[in-house]
Design a protein around this motif. Sequence first.
Motif, PDB file in Angstrom:
ATOM      1  N   GLY A   1      54.825  44.048 -71.554  1.00 26.64           N
ATOM      2  CA  GLY A   1      54.275  45.277 -72.099  1.00 26.64           C
ATOM      3  C   GLY A   1      54.965  45.729 -73.367  1.00 26.64           C
ATOM      4  N   GLU A   2      56.274  45.448 -73.494  1.00 26.88           N
ATOM      5  CA  GLU A   2      57.070  45.841 -74.654  1.00 26.88           C
ATOM      6  C   GLU A   2      56.956  47.341 -74.942  1.00 26.88           C
ATOM      7  N   VAL A   3      56.916  48.149 -73.868  1.00 29.14           N
ATOM      8  CA  VAL A   3      56.903  49.598 -74.001  1.00 29.14           C
ATOM      9  C   VAL A   3      58.330  50.097 -73.799  1.00 29.14           C
ATOM     10  N   ALA A   4      58.861  50.786 -74.781  1.00 30.41           N
ATOM     11  CA  ALA A   4      60.246  51.239 -74.748  1.00 30.41           C
ATOM     12  C   ALA A   4      60.527  52.066 -73.501  1.00 30.41           C
ATOM     13  N   GLY A   5      61.581  51.711 -72.784  1.00 30.06           N
ATOM     14  CA  GLY A   5      61.983  52.447 -71.590  1.00 30.06           C
ATOM     15  C   GLY A   5      61.146  52.157 -70.370  1.00 30.06           C
ATOM     16  N   GLN A   6      60.179  51.243 -70.484  1.00 30.61           N
ATOM     17  CA  GLN A   6      59.305  50.917 -69.348  1.00 30.61           C
ATOM     18  C   GLN A   6      59.172  49.394 -69.235  1.00 30.61           C
ATOM     19  N   ASN A   7      60.270  48.744 -68.920  1.00 33.77           N
ATOM     20  CA  ASN A   7      60.283  47.286 -68.852  1.00 33.77           C
ATOM     21  C   ASN A   7      59.381  46.731 -67.752  1.00 33.77           C
ATOM     22  N   GLY A   8      59.044  47.560 -66.768  1.00 41.60           N
ATOM     23  CA  GLY A   8      58.175  47.094 -65.686  1.00 41.60           C
ATOM     24  C   GLY A   8      56.705  47.093 -66.055  1.00 41.60           C
ATOM     25  N   LYS A   9      56.334  47.679 -67.208  1.00 46.99           N
ATOM     26  CA  LYS A   9      54.927  47.748 -67.615  1.00 46.99           C
ATOM     27  C   LYS A   9      54.517  46.397 -68.197  1.00 46.99           C
ATOM     28  N   LYS A  10      53.471  45.784 -67.628  1.00 46.60           N
ATOM     29  CA  LYS A  10      53.091  44.430 -68.023  1.00 46.60           C
ATOM     30  C   LYS A  10      51.657  44.155 -67.597  1.00 46.60           C
ATOM     31  N   ASN A  11      51.139  43.021 -68.021  1.00 46.61           N
ATOM     32  CA  ASN A  11      49.855  42.499 -67.562  1.00 46.61           C
ATOM     33  C   ASN A  11      50.067  41.123 -66.947  1.00 46.61           C
ATOM     34  N   ILE A  12      49.451  40.868 -65.829  1.00 50.06           N
ATOM     35  CA  ILE A  12      49.484  39.538 -65.233  1.00 50.06           C
ATOM     36  C   ILE A  12      48.055  39.142 -64.844  1.00 50.06           C
ATOM     37  N   GLY A  13      47.767  37.845 -64.888  1.00 47.51           N
ATOM     38  CA  GLY A  13      46.427  37.411 -64.529  1.00 47.51           C
ATOM     39  C   GLY A  13      46.356  35.920 -64.321  1.00 47.51           C
ATOM     40  N   VAL A  14      45.290  35.479 -63.679  1.00 48.30           N
ATOM     41  CA  VAL A  14      45.057  34.062 -63.439  1.00 48.30           C
ATOM     42  C   VAL A  14      43.553  33.815 -63.384  1.00 48.30           C
ATOM     43  N   ASN A  15      43.117  32.663 -63.885  1.00 44.95           N
ATOM     44  CA  ASN A  15      41.722  32.278 -63.715  1.00 44.95           C
ATOM     45  C   ASN A  15      41.646  30.797 -63.400  1.00 44.95           C
TER      46      ASN A  15
END
Length: 358
Positions: A189-203
């Motif tokens: 996510g690269e959001v400052a102070g929020q290292n847990g913010k992300k996207n994950i996916g699979v197809n």
Amino acid sequence: MKKTRLALALASCVVASGAMAQSAVTVSGLVDAYVGSIKNSGEKSRAVVNSGGMTTSWIGFKGTEDLGGGLKAEFALTSFFQTDTGTSGRFSGDNLFSRDANIGLSGGYGKIALGRGLAPSFLPTVLFNPFGDSFTFSPLVLHVYTPTGNFAARSWTQANAADSGWSNQILYTTPKFGGLQANVHYQLGEVAGQNGKKNIGVNALYFNGGLALTGLYFDAQVSNPNSGSAIIDATSPFASITRQKTWMVGATYDFQVVKLYGTFQTSKDTTPGAQQAKDKVYSAGLSAPVGNGSILAAFARTKRTGDLLAREVARNTTSVGYDYFLSKRTDLYAIVMNDKVSTTGSGVSFGLGMRHRF
């Protein structure tokens, strides 16, 4: 004389070896423009000469270098542009290389790439509807990727909160096992102070003769290409959504005289403590070869419940067209589309266009 011949032979070997190690770079792209009238549900009719009736116009560079032992270095840089104005990007403020900007290694294990690339939802969406990646006339693409109206007064917010491409991504593509191949996506996510913010996916995509199958799942917390604290813009009815989970299945079967398409998708806001909006998206379509082209028809229906206004909203969109190929690289198309969101008036659009690949 013998020394001269030996020197020439050695020089030839060095040149050949250097040529094998050089990168092979290709330039390719697609130009698409159409004339017509556009009126999505809730909008006013507009007479237009626009870009991307069937495919968003793009130009790109790809390169590979053989590193030996079955290992290759690869890169891709691809930019969208608007044929009608010459403007770069899909919309104002879009990134220069908003389709691809990545580098990676491929081999017997598959491929690992870093950078911006396709979202896990993109290939299953565009390969499993007859209008492909048309962000203008494909009912399925319009429902899941494209909002209607402007940011201040939208009659429709797209079902997929995240973009069709993901930035800051680690992408692993498996080798092909028979007709089966899968992709695993992880976006920081690269959001400052929020290292847990992300996207994950699979197809996963499976092709075997006339049958094709797909499935996808993603958990998105960050929009693209412009990330922020929410994955929906602040003025939409879904402004407080900060997390969305989506899964989809799809199938096609080519009977030669007609090819059938079908998909089902569900998206749900899982933001803790918020009104949890949920979309169910159904689509069906067909393509039938006629002459040097194909008749195309598609329908998509979305049922939305639990948005922030506590409404139940439905959207139905139908498109019918004919795509005529002048050659393998150039085609002409004519399409008519009807669009209706239950909370506003219906709209009818049509377009006559041309597409060329190079």
